[in-house]
Design a protein around this motif. Structure first.
Motif, PDB file in Angstrom:
ATOM      1  N   GLY A  62       0.841  -1.193   0.000  1.00  0.00           N
ATOM      2  CA  GLY A  62       0.000   0.000   0.000  1.00  0.00           C
ATOM      3  C   GLY A  62       0.872   1.237   0.000  1.00  0.00           C
ATOM      4  O   GLY A  62       1.948   1.249   0.584  1.00  0.00           O
ATOM      5  N   ASN A  64       1.004   4.039   1.624  1.00  0.00           N
ATOM      6  CA  ASN A  64       0.718   4.910   2.760  1.00  0.00           C
ATOM      7  C   ASN A  64       1.463   4.402   3.981  1.00  0.00           C
ATOM      8  O   ASN A  64       1.990   3.277   3.995  1.00  0.00           O
ATOM      9  CB  ASN A  64      -0.789   5.003   3.030  1.00  0.00           C
ATOM     10  N   ALA A  67       0.108   1.042   5.713  1.00  0.00           N
ATOM     11  CA  ALA A  67       0.497  -0.201   5.047  1.00  0.00           C
ATOM     12  C   ALA A  67       1.947  -0.551   5.345  1.00  0.00           C
ATOM     13  O   ALA A  67       2.275  -1.716   5.591  1.00  0.00           O
ATOM     14  CB  ALA A  67       0.274  -0.074   3.542  1.00  0.00           C
ATOM     15  N   ASP A 372      -4.528  -3.372  12.786  1.00  0.00           N
ATOM     16  CA  ASP A 372      -5.134  -2.179  12.192  1.00  0.00           C
ATOM     17  C   ASP A 372      -6.039  -1.479  13.206  1.00  0.00           C
ATOM     18  O   ASP A 372      -6.024  -0.242  13.318  1.00  0.00           O
ATOM     19  CB  ASP A 372      -5.928  -2.585  10.949  1.00  0.00           C
ATOM     20  N   GLY A 384      -5.087   4.187   6.552  1.00  0.00           N
ATOM     21  CA  GLY A 384      -4.743   3.976   5.152  1.00  0.00           C
ATOM     22  C   GLY A 384      -5.161   2.604   4.687  1.00  0.00           C
ATOM     23  O   GLY A 384      -5.402   1.698   5.510  1.00  0.00           O
ATOM     24  N   THR A 385      -5.262   2.427   3.382  1.00  0.00           N
ATOM     25  CA  THR A 385      -5.657   1.144   2.820  1.00  0.00           C
ATOM     26  C   THR A 385      -4.423   0.252   2.639  1.00  0.00           C
ATOM     27  O   THR A 385      -3.292   0.741   2.533  1.00  0.00           O
ATOM     28  CB  THR A 385      -6.356   1.326   1.469  1.00  0.00           C
ATOM     29  N   TYR A 386      -4.661  -1.044   2.596  1.00  0.00           N
ATOM     30  CA  TYR A 386      -3.561  -1.999   2.451  1.00  0.00           C
ATOM     31  C   TYR A 386      -4.085  -3.290   1.828  1.00  0.00           C
ATOM     32  O   TYR A 386      -5.300  -3.526   1.797  1.00  0.00           O
ATOM     33  CB  TYR A 386      -2.917  -2.298   3.812  1.00  0.00           C
ATOM     34  N   GLU A 387      -3.169  -4.091   1.344  1.00  0.00           N
ATOM     35  CA  GLU A 387      -3.518  -5.383   0.759  1.00  0.00           C
ATOM     36  C   GLU A 387      -2.555  -6.450   1.291  1.00  0.00           C
ATOM     37  O   GLU A 387      -1.341  -6.250   1.271  1.00  0.00           O
ATOM     38  CB  GLU A 387      -3.445  -5.332  -0.767  1.00  0.00           C
TER      39      GLU A 387
END
Length: 456
Positions: A62, A64, A67, A372, A384-387
Motif C-alpha cells: 500500500g 501509505n 500499510a 489495524d 490507510g488502505t492496504y492489501e
C-alpha cells in the motif's frame, strides 16, 4: 497443565462463565518431555511446522504509512512468531496469538491450548476467552499467575452502539483470585479493565489443528496432530529405552573362577575380595577344576534391529498424523528423477501442509485486522488502505533446477519473460528487476554495434 486448568476454572467461576468444550483425551503423550528427554511429538510437530512456514513471506502492500507499518509488524511476526504458533497448534491442538500495544511496539503473545480456555462462542468464532499471561514463583509452593479475560461486548459510543473488546486482568495465588492492585510489578504494566471499541470480532489470531477427534467432531478446540499416534509413540520410547539398556548390558564383563575370590573376615563379617584391577567382575559358579581361568563376556548389540523397529514405528506415527514417510522416519526412496516424482511421493504431506497453511492464513488475516484496529485506537499511524498477500514456498518439493526449468519453458512459450527469471534468481522486486534487464539489453546492444563496426 493441571495447575493452569485449575486457575482458569477458578477465574471462569468468578466471571460467572462456563468453559466451553472438553479436553481431548490422548492415550500417551511425550511433548512435555522435551528439554529433559527425547520427544517424538515435538520432533513431528516442529518438523511439519518447518515445512509449513519455510522460506515464506506475508507482504502487506500500500502507498501509505499504515500499510508500511503493518508490513513491518507482519515481517517480525513471520520471523519470530509464525513457526512457534504453528508448532504449538500442532502439539496442543489449538493456539491463539493476542496482540497488544505497549506504547512502543506491538506485542504478540503466543498462547497454546494448554494455557487458554474458551468461555464463549458464536458458531465457530470465539467471543470470550481467558488465558495465562505470565507466571511468577515467589518461593517453592507459592505460585502467582497473571491472567487476562477478553470478551466481545456491546458498547455505546458518541456515534451510536457498537461492539468492543473488554479486557480484564486478574491474579491467582495458588488458585485463589486476587486483585491486580495487590501486585505492583504487574499493576504498573496493565490496567485492571479497559475497552477497545468499534470491532466486529475478538482481536486475536487463531491457529487451530485440523485433526479430527472421532469422539467429538464438533469440538470447540482442535485435537493435537499426534492424537491417533499414541501406541507407536509409546513403542518408540520403549524401544529407545531397551536399546539404551542393551548398550549398558553389552559392556565387557569378566567371568573368573570361583577360587580367585578370597574370603576374609573383617570386623566380624565375612567379605569376598575381588581380584585387583578387574572391572565388571562376576563369579563363575561352575568351575571345571585345573588352573583357575578368567574369561571375557561381551554380547553383541542388536543395533540395526532396533533402528529398523524404531523406523517402522516412526512410519506408523506419520501415517496416523496423515503425512508421507520421511518427516521423522527414513525416506523410502531418495532417487527421485524430477519434481513430479517428488510430488507423487509426498502427496499426503502436501495435502497436510496446504490445509495447515489455510488455517495459518486465517490466523494472519485476523491478526492484521487486530493490528489495524490497535493502530486506529492508539493513533499509531494515519488510517490507510492496504492489501495482504501470502507468499508460501514449495521448496520442500521443488528444487532450484525444477523452478528454473519451469520459468525457461514459460519464456519459450511467451508466458514469462526475463524479468520473471531475474526476480526468481536474485529475489529482486519487479521494478528493480525490470530496470536491470533494460540496462543489460542496452549494454548488449552497444556491444553488438561495436562488434559490427570492428568487423567492417
Amino acid at each position: 497443565m493441571g495447575i493452569i486448568d485449575n486457575v482458569i476454572s477458578r477465574l471462569a467461576d468468578k466471571l460467572g462463565a462456563t468453559i466451553q468444550g472438553r479436553e481431548h483425551r490422548q492415550g500417551f503423550r511425550d511433548y512435555l518431555d522435551k528439554g529433559g528427554s527425547y520427544s517424538v511429538e515435538s520432533e513431528m510437530c516442529e518438523s511439519l511446522a518447518d515445512l509449513v512456514t519455510m522460506f515464506s513471506a506475508i507482504p502487506i502492500s500500500g502507498e501509505n504509512e499504515r500499510a508500511r507499518w503493518l508490513d513491518s509488524v507482519a515481517d517480525r511476526v513471520v520471523r519470530d512468531k509464525l513457526r512457534p504458533t504453528v508448532a504449538a497448534a500442532f502439539l496442543t491442538g489449538d493456539c491463539v496469538v493476542v496482540p497488544s500495544w505497549n506504547g512502543r511496539n506491538v506485542q504478540n503473545l503466543v498462547v497454546s491450548s494448554d494455557e487458554f480456555e474458551v468461555l464463549g462462542t458464536c458458531g465457530d468464532e470465539i467471543t470470550a476467552m481467558a488465558y495465562v499471561v505470565d507466571r511468577w514463583e515467589k518461593r517453592a509452593g507459592e505460585v502467582y499467575t497473571l491472567m487476562q479475560a477478553v470478551e466481545l461486548v456491546p458498547y455505546s459510543t458518541d456515534s451510536g452502539d457498537a461492539m468492543a473488546n473488554r479486557y480484564r486482568m486478574f491474579v491467582s495465588r495458588n488458585g485463589y483470585i486476587l486483585p491486580l492492585s495487590d501486585f505492583p510489578h504487574w499493576a504498573d504494566c496493565y490496567e485492571e479493565e479497559w475497552h477497545i471499541p468499534n470491532v466486529d470480532r475478538l482481536l486475536i489470531g487463531r491457529m487451530r489443528s485440523h485433526v479430527i477427534d472421532p469422539a467429538d467432531l464438533n469440538a470447540v478446540k482442535g485435537a493435537p496432530i499426534c492424537f491417533g499416534a499414541s501406541e507407536p509413540i509409546r513403542e518408540i520410547r520403549y524401544l529407545l529405552d531397551q536399546m539404551h539398556n542393551e548398550f549398558g548390558f553389552s559392556e565387557k564383563a569378566i567371568l573368573a573362577s570361583k577360587r580367585l575370590f578370597v574370603k576374609e573376615w573383617e570386623n566380624g563379617n565375612q567379605v569376598i575380595r575381588f581380584p585387583k584391577g578387574k572391572d565388571r567382575l562376576f563369579m563363575a559358579l561352575a568351575d571345571s577344576g585345573g588352573e583357575p581361568k578368567i574369561e571375557e563376556w561381551a554380547p553383541d548389540i542388536r543395533y540395526l534391529a532396533y533402528l529398523e523397529a524404531i523406523d517402522k514405528q516412526e512410519k506408523l506415527v506419520e501415517r496416523a498424523v496423515g503425512v508421507s514417510s520421511g518427516i521423522i522416519s527414513t525416506p523410502n526412496d531418495m532417487n527421485y528423477q524430477n519434481v513430479d516424482n517428488v510430488r507423487k511421493s509426498q502427496q499426503k504431506t502436501m495435502g497436510f501442509v496446504d490445509t495447515a497453511r489455510g488455517y495459518a492464513e486465517q490466523c494472519i488475516t485476523d491478526l492484521v485486522y487486530a493490528w489495524d484496529v490497535l493502530a486506529n485506537y492508539y493513533g499509531i499511524t494515519p488510517i490507510g488502505t492496504y492489501e495482504v498477500t501470502f507468499d508460501w514456498s514449495n521448496e520442500y518439493v521443488e528444487t532450484f533446477a525444477d523452478h528454473q526449468n519451469a520459468i525457461i519453458a514459460g519464456i519459450n512459450v511467451g508466458a514469462m519473460d526475463a524479468v520473471d527469471y531475474r526476480m526468481f534468481v536474485t529475489d529482486e522486486n519487479p521494478e528493480e528487476a525490470r530496470r536491470r534487464v533494460d540496462e543489460i539489453r542496452v549494454a548488449r546492444g552497444a556491444s553488438a554495434e561495436l562488434d559490427v563496426m570492428e568487423a567492417e
